[in-house]
Design an enzyme around this catalytic site. Sequence first.
Site, PDB file in Angstrom:
ATOM      1  N   SER A   1     -10.443  12.782   2.925  1.00  0.00           N
ATOM      2  CA  SER A   1     -11.447  13.693   2.440  1.00  0.00           C
ATOM      3  C   SER A   1     -11.131  14.312   1.075  1.00  0.00           C
ATOM      4  O   SER A   1     -12.031  14.870   0.447  1.00  0.00           O
ATOM      5  CB  SER A   1     -11.641  14.828   3.452  1.00  0.00           C
ATOM      6  OG  SER A   1     -10.484  15.617   3.552  1.00  0.00           O
TER       7      SER A   1
ATOM      8  N   LYS B   1      -8.749  21.600  -4.252  1.00  0.00           N
ATOM      9  CA  LYS B   1      -9.761  21.085  -3.327  1.00  0.00           C
ATOM     10  C   LYS B   1     -10.647  22.270  -2.924  1.00  0.00           C
ATOM     11  O   LYS B   1     -10.136  23.371  -2.689  1.00  0.00           O
ATOM     12  CB  LYS B   1      -9.061  20.482  -2.101  1.00  0.00           C
ATOM     13  CG  LYS B   1      -9.994  19.795  -1.116  1.00  0.00           C
ATOM     14  CD  LYS B   1      -9.199  19.127   0.017  1.00  0.00           C
ATOM     15  CE  LYS B   1     -10.091  18.365   0.979  1.00  0.00           C
ATOM     16  NZ  LYS B   1      -9.322  17.673   2.045  1.00  0.00           N
TER      17      LYS B   1
ATOM     18  N   SER C   1      -6.025  12.616   4.901  1.00  0.00           N
ATOM     19  CA  SER C   1      -6.929  12.995   3.809  1.00  0.00           C
ATOM     20  C   SER C   1      -6.279  13.243   2.460  1.00  0.00           C
ATOM     21  O   SER C   1      -6.980  13.425   1.470  1.00  0.00           O
ATOM     22  CB  SER C   1      -7.727  14.234   4.197  1.00  0.00           C
ATOM     23  OG  SER C   1      -8.780  13.898   5.067  1.00  0.00           O
TER      24      SER C   1
END
Lengths: 484, 97
Positions: free
Chosen positions: A146, A71, A170
Amino acid sequence: MQLARSLRQGETTSEALTEAALTRARAAQDDLNAFVTLCPDEALAEARSVDAERAAGAALGPLAGVPMAHKDLFCTEGIRTTCGSRMLDNFIPPYDAHVVERVKAARMPVIGKLNMDEFAMGSSNENSYYGAVHNPWDLRCSPGGSSGGSAAAVAAGIVPGATGTDTGGSIRQPAALCNLLGIKPSYGRVSRYGMVAFASSLDQGGVLTRNAEDAAALLQVIAGHDARDATCINAPVPDYLAELRTPLEGVRIGLPDFGDGHAIAPAYRELLEACIEQLRSLGAETVSVQLPNADLGIAIYYVIAPAEASANLARYDGVHYGHRCENPADLQDLYRRSRSEGFGEEVRRRIMVGAHVLARGFYDAYYLQAQKCRRLVLRDYQSAFTRCDVILTPTVRAPAFRLGEKLTDDPTDLYLEDLYTVGANLAGLPGLSMPVGFVDGLPVGVQLIGRALEEGRILSLAHRYQQHTDWHLRTPPGFSGDGA
Amino acid sequence: MSASFDLDYLAQLMRLNIKPEERTGIEEKLGSVMEMIDQVVQADTEGVEPLAHPLEIHTVLRSDIPDEPARSLRDWMQDGGAPETEDGFYTVPKVIP
């Protein structure tokens, strides 16, 4: 783990796997927009080096040579780390996050940095400066957020695993919406050193994979003590792969009795019941438990997370690093224009909420009160865990929604995506989401929450379930990458 | 209670500008968030201690070992890490008139 076995048996090379992953990433980019940055040179160099060492008979770790991706909120030395924000569009960190160091030490080639909601604020991946990510199961839909890029890349078979972070859901919500296993470890299990901060008492790094075995192997790589994060727990990390073999007999699964605000569609309810039945048939027992303050979770979260974010994001000032406006008239103009240009709408809104709940005259009524409510939530879980070993809930309220559908005048519509997941963050507990079937052709998940530091137990439940079901083996049509 | 937020004050605290054409939209959306978080104000927390952190751990100490970064912060700043530098220092607009 399948790829790791092929590598060990000499059936393929890390270079071939990494090259294939990069090819899939490039081919899918127009459809998915999962990556912000690809790192072909670094990844292939590492792959070749692992291949050479393996050929020379060197002892390598179990995942050495298996490609993965991070990420884009984990700092990577010399590689741009944007956090999905214009503010960090030009940010090239001078050091690696602890998680990134660990993955390097495990000798996994990192093919790139994954798209995400700006500063991890969002549940649809539509808040990224680099554009929305699309769900491989239906390109018109959101992959969740997210960690939406992480979920899309793993679901599409580009890489077998990716890192994510989870502040209110997330990792688990996108895992559920993309038919993956996503685990948010206990707070403190994984170091936050080098993880761009959103809400420091809630943020936790974790992984998204296709199945529990891969999650156990990858979590093994990133979990453990790091003195540079003072909140990182200094306790031995168990052998998660060994714990997968723990029998289910006698494990007590707590089923919370939620109120009407937590209703899910009948088709989802049936999948949940079928999952519970499967776990019972494998020897687990079920008991009902109460989480009376669960309805307060979202409101508590949207006081505490913005409050912490408003402080954490104060560092972006247009001076030290990140975006700086052109021709500032004075220092205040530099701050205000740099921040107004650098932050997107959702980030600006959340830090202003944070400023409000921390402001003189409101602090006691909101922030302190939310912290008291947070203790009530923790007590609920402590009390539930006297009656059970694991708590099972839906992960989400519904399967993936259309992109744009929740961009309404009321941002709280989207905030409710985290209804089932925020509790584990508020209480610091490990939680995972695993695939349990499809509603109207789109995947949904079940969440398992464990006691603090009992990641192994929830992973073993998921593993046992996956040995007797095939939901996790289904892949989105059109994305048949063999990255599993 | 939360309906009474002062947008200009919050924007000033957070060093943000509010464009006139965005004002109404921002106020409406902030208003719905404030309304939602009002639930915590109503909750009964009589006698409950605030919880700042899920672990309730104590301050920990570590050995004071200096990091040895690959290159110095000053090099990093000058290589584009910082948006504007001069002689290895950050630059800002004139502060004292």
